[in-house]
Design an enzyme around this catalytic site. Structure first.
Site, mmCIF file in Angstrom:
data_model
loop_
_atom_site.group_PDB
_atom_site.id
_atom_site.type_symbol
_atom_site.label_atom_id
_atom_site.label_comp_id
_atom_site.label_asym_id
_atom_site.label_seq_id
_atom_site.Cartn_x
_atom_site.Cartn_y
_atom_site.Cartn_z
ATOM 1 C CB SER A 157 -0.935 0.004 1.209
ATOM 2 O OG SER A 157 -0.206 -0.092 2.430
ATOM 3 C CG ASN A 216 11.367 6.500 -10.421
ATOM 4 O OD1 ASN A 216 10.890 7.641 -10.500
ATOM 5 N ND2 ASN A 216 11.647 5.920 -9.272
ATOM 6 C CG ASN A 224 4.958 6.606 -2.804
ATOM 7 O OD1 ASN A 224 3.987 7.060 -2.219
ATOM 8 N ND2 ASN A 224 6.181 7.079 -2.609
ATOM 9 C CB ILE A 225 4.975 0.965 -6.438
ATOM 10 C CG1 ILE A 225 6.296 1.700 -6.648
ATOM 11 C CG2 ILE A 225 4.701 0.033 -7.609
ATOM 12 C CD1 ILE A 225 7.492 0.785 -6.799
ATOM 13 C CB CYS A 233 11.915 1.936 -12.519
ATOM 14 S SG CYS A 233 13.373 2.416 -11.558
ATOM 15 N NE ARG A 277 15.467 6.739 -0.313
ATOM 16 C CZ ARG A 277 16.289 7.681 -0.730
ATOM 17 N NH1 ARG A 277 17.596 7.508 -0.593
ATOM 18 N NH2 ARG A 277 15.841 8.789 -1.275
ATOM 19 C CB SER A 281 10.742 9.209 -7.304
ATOM 20 O OG SER A 281 11.972 8.800 -7.879
ATOM 21 C CB ALA A 282 14.457 6.396 -4.318
ATOM 22 N N GLY A 283 11.521 5.240 -2.654
ATOM 23 C CA GLY A 283 11.008 4.904 -1.335
ATOM 24 C C GLY A 283 11.897 3.897 -0.633
#
Length: 323
Positions: free
Chosen positions: A12, A295, A14-15, A130, A167, A161-163
Site C-alpha cells: 500500500s 520511474n 507509492n507503487i 524501473c 533503497r 521518488s525512491a522509497g
C-alpha cells in the site's frame, strides 16, 4: 464492472497505490478486488477504503482470509524482493497469476514491448526494475539489428521518488537489471547503474543506454535509428511520458580503445567499432505520484499492460467463472 477480472495489489505504498488508481481509471478489463498492506495507517489503504475497495492490513495472510479471495485472479506484488518470495510461496497453492514489481525475479523477466507474449502463460512474471523497463527495450531494438557484445544503462531518478523498498533493494536493482539486459535485451554482457538525484526541484527520470557493436563500414546506423525510434513508440503506447531526449548518437571507437575490458570473460575475441548512445526521459502520468516519478509510473504502467494481456489469454469459461 461486469466482465472484468478482479485483481489484488499487495503493497500500500507509492507503487501499489499508483497501480490501484491505474486499474480503476485506465483499465477496461481489470477491477480492484483488494488492497493489501501491513500498515493500517498507510495512505494507500485509506484511499482504497474511500474508493470502497476491500482492504486488509494483515499482509498476504489477510488477503488469503478475505471474503472474495477466490474471485481474485491476478495478484500484483509491489512490496520488496524479500517479501515477494514469502508472498509467492503462500499464494502458490491457490492458482493465482502473480505480477511481481519487485526485483525478486522468481518468474521470467517481462518487458511488455519486447517479450510479453513469450511468457503470457507463466504463473509468476517479473517486471524487472524501473530502469529495466525504460532501457531494455532500447537494448533489444539495437540487438534485433546487430549483435550487441556489451550494453550499459544508467538510470537517474529523483531521490524523492525512491522509497524505502527501492533503497533497500539497490543491489537487487543492479543485479536484476543487468541480468535482464542480457536475457531480454539480447546483449552478451550487461551492466546497470542507478543514480538517486537529490536535485530540487526534483527532476524527472532520465536514462542513458550505451551499446557496443561492429559496423566498420557504417552501414547499420539508419537501421538502428529506425529500430530505436519504433521501439520508443511501442513503449509510449502504454507509458505516454516515455520519449527520446535527443537524437540517437553514433560514435566510432578510437583504435586501441580498451573496450575488451568491458566484455568480461567468456565472450572471446570480438570486434567492436562503434557505440550507440540513446538518451531517454520518462515523465509520470501523475495518477497518484508526482510527474517527476516516471520511474514508478513506468513500472505500474508495464505491470498493468502485462496483467491485461494475461487476462486476455484466459479461456472464456475460466475468465467468466472467476467474476
Amino acid at each position: 464492472m461486469t466482465g472484468r477480472t478482479k485483481v489484488a495489489v499487495i503493497g500500500s505504498g507509492n507503487i501499489g497505490t499508483d497501480l490501484m488508481i491505474k486499474v480503476m481509471r485506465v483499465s477496461k478489463t481489470l477491477e480492484m478486488g483488494a488492497m493489501v498492506g501491513i500498515d493500517p495507517e498507510s495512505d494507500g489503504l485509506a484511499r482504497a477504503a474511500r474508493f470502497k475497495v476491500p482492504t486488509t492490513h494483515e499482509g498476504v495472510d489477510g488477503l488469503i482470509a478475505m471474503d472474495g479471495f477466490e474471485d481474485i485472479r491476478i495478484v500484483f506484488d509491489a512490496t520488496s524482493a524479500g517479501a515477494h518470495k514469502v508472498n509467492a510461496a503462500k499464494l502458490a497453492p491457490y492458482g493465482k497469476k502473480l505480477v511481481d514489481l519487485t526485483p525478486a525475479a522468481i518468474g521470467p523477466y517481462v518487458v511488455p514491448a519486447v517479450n510479453l507474449e513469450t511468457h503470457e502463460e507463466a504463473d509468476n512474471v517479473n517486471m524487472v526494475t524501473c530502469g529495466g523497463q525504460a532501457t531494455i527495450p532500447i537494448v533489444y531494438a539495437v540487438s534485433r539489428v546487430t549483435d550487441v557484445p556489451y550494453a550499459e544503462i544508467v538510470a537517474s531518478i529523483a531521490s524523492k521518488s525512491a522509497g524505502p523498498g527501492t533503497r533497500a533493494n539497490i543491489d537487487e536493482f543492479t543485479e536484476t537489471t543487468a541480468a535482464a539486459i542480457e536475457a531480454v535485451g539480447g546483449a552478451w554482457k550487461g551492466k546497470a547503474i542507478i543514480i538517486l538525484n537529490p536535485a530540487e526541484p526534483p527532476l524527472i527520470m532520465r536514462d542513458t543506454v550505451l551499446a557496443l557493436y561492429n559496423d566498420p563500414e557504417e552501414l547499420l546506423q539508419d537501421a538502428i535509428r529506425e529500430s530505436v525510434e519504433q521501439m520508443v513508440a511501442d513503449v509510449a503506447a502504454y507509458v505516454p511520458g516515455y520519449r527520446l531526449k535527443q537524437q540517437v548518437q553514433f560514435t566510432r571507437i578510437p583504435e586501441g580503445e580498451p573496450v575488451h575490458t568491458l566484455l568480461g570473460k567468456g565472450v572471446g575475441e570480438v570486434n567492436v567499432t562503434h557505440k550507440v548512445s540513446v538518451f531517454l526521459e520518462v515523465e509520470g502520468a501523475a495518477h497518484y505520484l508526482p510527474a517527476y516519478a516516471g520511474n514508478l509510473d513506468i513500472m505500474t504502467s508495464a505491470a498493468l499492460r502485462a496483467a491485461e494481456h494475461i487476462v486476455a489469454q484466459l479461456p472464456a469459461e475460466t475468465e467468466g467463472a472467476l467474476q
